[in-house]
Design an enzyme around this catalytic site. Structure first.
Site, short mmCIF file in Angstrom:
data_model
loop_
_atom_site.label_atom_id
_atom_site.label_comp_id
_atom_site.label_asym_id
_atom_site.label_seq_id
_atom_site.Cartn_x
_atom_site.Cartn_y
_atom_site.Cartn_z
N LYS A 61 11.40 2.18 0.69
CA LYS A 61 11.66 0.74 0.68
C LYS A 61 11.52 0.22 -0.75
O LYS A 61 10.89 0.90 -1.54
CB LYS A 61 10.70 0.00 1.62
N HIS A 83 6.02 2.75 5.09
CA HIS A 83 4.86 3.64 5.28
C HIS A 83 3.82 3.04 6.23
O HIS A 83 2.97 3.75 6.75
CB HIS A 83 4.25 4.08 3.93
N LYS A 121 0.83 4.69 9.49
CA LYS A 121 -0.63 4.52 9.58
C LYS A 121 -1.05 4.68 11.04
O LYS A 121 -0.42 4.11 11.94
CB LYS A 121 -1.03 3.14 9.07
N GLU A 135 -4.28 -8.06 -0.18
CA GLU A 135 -4.71 -7.02 -1.12
C GLU A 135 -5.57 -7.67 -2.19
O GLU A 135 -5.18 -8.71 -2.76
CB GLU A 135 -3.50 -6.36 -1.78
N HIS A 165 6.76 -4.57 5.70
CA HIS A 165 5.53 -4.22 6.43
C HIS A 165 5.12 -5.27 7.46
O HIS A 165 4.81 -4.94 8.61
CB HIS A 165 4.37 -4.02 5.44
C1 BG6 Z 1 3.92 -1.04 -0.85
C2 BG6 Z 1 4.15 -2.22 -1.75
O1 BG6 Z 1 5.02 -0.84 0.00
O2 BG6 Z 1 2.75 -1.28 -0.05
C3 BG6 Z 1 2.93 -2.46 -2.61
O3 BG6 Z 1 5.28 -1.96 -2.58
C4 BG6 Z 1 1.69 -2.60 -1.77
O4 BG6 Z 1 3.10 -3.62 -3.42
C5 BG6 Z 1 1.57 -1.44 -0.79
O5 BG6 Z 1 0.56 -2.64 -2.63
C6 BG6 Z 1 0.43 -1.65 0.18
O6 BG6 Z 1 0.24 -0.48 0.92
P1 BG6 Z 1 -1.19 -0.10 1.50
O7 BG6 Z 1 -0.94 1.15 2.29
O8 BG6 Z 1 -2.09 0.10 0.31
O9 BG6 Z 1 -1.61 -1.26 2.34
#
Ligand code: BG6
Length: 480
Positions: free
Chosen positions: A147, A177, A181, A215, A239
């Protein structure tokens, strides 16, 4: 037990990049060591490296991921190869090198072609693979695309067309991704293996749903990519929208990929056109709160001076179908937030009649809230009311909890799950062409609008404007 996956060649384009070194190689090594994955990796990239230098870098990456020992080093020497990609975009020489490697390792011709590339490089790579005859082989060939898939509805449509010019949809694995999870997969198990909850999973019992992906880190060194993407393209369209579909979808007829993905598409098609007035965007300024040292987004390398790219987005959506009509789904995501938290909070309706009274409250009618904590403290907690002991009718809210770490220990990395699924040809956890276009359709009005971007201090819960707009999200208000 899953059958042993077929031996294959794994071609990674973008093999020296961040994704390949931090996620893909460690996952491939783990799957080889623990699940008997028979893989031969051919890394492709613009850097002029030889096999040995690629292996050395990969050993470092594995060590950083916690796989330091001899076995990992031996795996790199036996299974990793590198091919510098010619600047003219001709993948013919890559195809020849791949065929030679397959002969050397006696592989049956099964191939994974993984685009771990910046999104603007996808079209040329797909055309190049197709032109070099790499879309088909003696065995199976699967194309994996990271993505963001496109940057709006038009570009996603054009990219799908290009992909389908060379590959059939059952060869294509679009990665989000989050779907890999464990806790995200558990959303469906939670709902469809526990009729207790599913019976209440509708507009009659649920008052609202809040989906948060916060985040605490900033954009860091990814300024160049992120400034062209922003929170809507980087997180919301992918996501958070995927999480929404899993929370809202109907039970599929089976867990087969087609059945699950068809139900997710129906959710996307039922979402009311997004009202930009129900959206708040923000951008983090220099740190305060829990992130006193985080530099302002605008000061990062690769970010345009005075950039208005949002690092925070909050939106309220409505799923106009039989099950969810009228129930708000509040989605929010941000970088530079007070804490790292991915959570789905489902607030149920309070009792219809008030039977218990507090000292000062005219009525204590608390709602049950179910918090599905997807990360970092994976698990869930259900808040229920109990009677305080003693000669009183006072109630107290207490949690019923489940923690993954206590019950199961190590939870697999999302990429381990997803790579194994690619090799096994299971598309359930990957995004279908229809899904990706529907989700861009949803956010297109937002991309076309010119909403203000409010500043918020890094280490906070985002712009104050979001709290004013989303008054119906008390769990957020409690969070800050
Ligand atoms: C990615 C984004 O797809 O997902 C990032 O491009 C983001 O900006 C990340 O930090 C977050 O993934 P996770 O698994 O750390 O929650």
């Amino acid at each position: 037990m899953r059958a042993r996956p077929a031996a294959h060649a794994f071609v990674v384009l973008g093999a020296t990049g961040d994704l390949a070194t931090r996620k893909l190689l460690p996952a491939l090594y783990h799957l080889s060591a623990d699940h008997g994955l028979e893989t031969v990796v051919l890394g492709g990239g613009t850097r002029d490296l030889g096999d040995e230098e690629f292996r050395r870098r990969s050993r470092e990456a594995l060590t950083a991921a916690g796989y330091g020992g001899e076995a990992a080093a031996a795996w790199c020497s036996r299974h990793l190869h590198y091919f510098p990609l010619p600047a003219d975009g001709n993948f013919g020489p890559l195809a020849s090198r791949l065929a030679a490697l397959e002969a050397q390792h006696s592989l049956p011709g099964n191939r994974v072609l993984y685009l771990a590339l910046p999104p603007q490089a996808f079209p040329a790579a797909i055309s190049g693979l197709g032109a070099a005859g790499l879309a088909h082989s003696r065995g199976w060939t699967r194309l994996v695309i990271e993505k963001p898939f496109g940057s709006d509805l038009a570009t996603a449509g054009a990219l799908n067309e290009l992909v389908h010019h060379h590959f059939t949809e059952d060869q294509v694995f679009r990665i989000d991704h989050y779907l890999g999870k464990e806790t995200v997969q558990n959303l469906l198990v939670f709902r469809f293996a526990n009729p207790l909850f599913e019976a209440s999973w509708n507009r009659d019992r649920v008052a609202r749903v809040e989906i948060t992906v916060a985040e605490d880190s900033g954009v860091g060194t990814r300024g160049r990519y992120y400034d062209g993407a922003g929170a809507i393209r980087d997180m919301l369209q992918s996501h958070l929208t995927q999480l929404l579909t899993l929370v809202a979808m109907e039970a599929p007829v089976s867990m087969a990929a087609d059945a699950v993905r068809a139900e997710k598409v129906k959710v996307l098609r039922s979402i009311r056109p997004l009202d930009p007035a129900a959206v708040v965007l923000g951008q983090y300024a220099a740190g305060g709160g829990t992130a006193p040292t985080l530099p302002a987004y605008r000061d990062l390398d690769g970010v345009a001076p005075g950039s208005n790219t949002p690092t925070y987005a909050a939106a309220t959506l409505f799923v106009d179908n039989w099950r969810w009509q009228g129930i708000p789904f509040h989605l929010r995501t941000g970088k530079g937030m007070r804490e790292r938290l991915t959570q789905v909070a489902v607030t149920f309706r309070p009792p219809p009649v008030c039977l218990y009274h507090g000292r000062s409250d005219p009525c204590v009618a608390h709602s049950n809230v179910l918090y599905l904590d997807l990360q970092p403290d994976e698990g869930f907690r259900l808040e229920i009311e109990v009677k305080e002991p003693g000669p009183t009718s006072r109630l107290r809210t207490v949690p019923l909890r489940f923690a993954y770490a206590e019950a199961f220990g190590r939870v697999p990395e999302a990429y381990e799950t997803l790579l194994l699924d690619v090799v096994e040809g299971d598309q359930t956890l990957f995004v279908h062409a229809d899904e990706v276009e529907e989700s861009w359709r949803l956010y297109q009005p937002l991309l076309d609008s010119d909403l203000p971007v409010h500043a918020y201090p890094a280490g906070s819960w985002g712009p104050a404007a979001a709290r004013d707009l989303l008054l119906d999200a008390p769990n957020w208000a409690a969070g800050g």
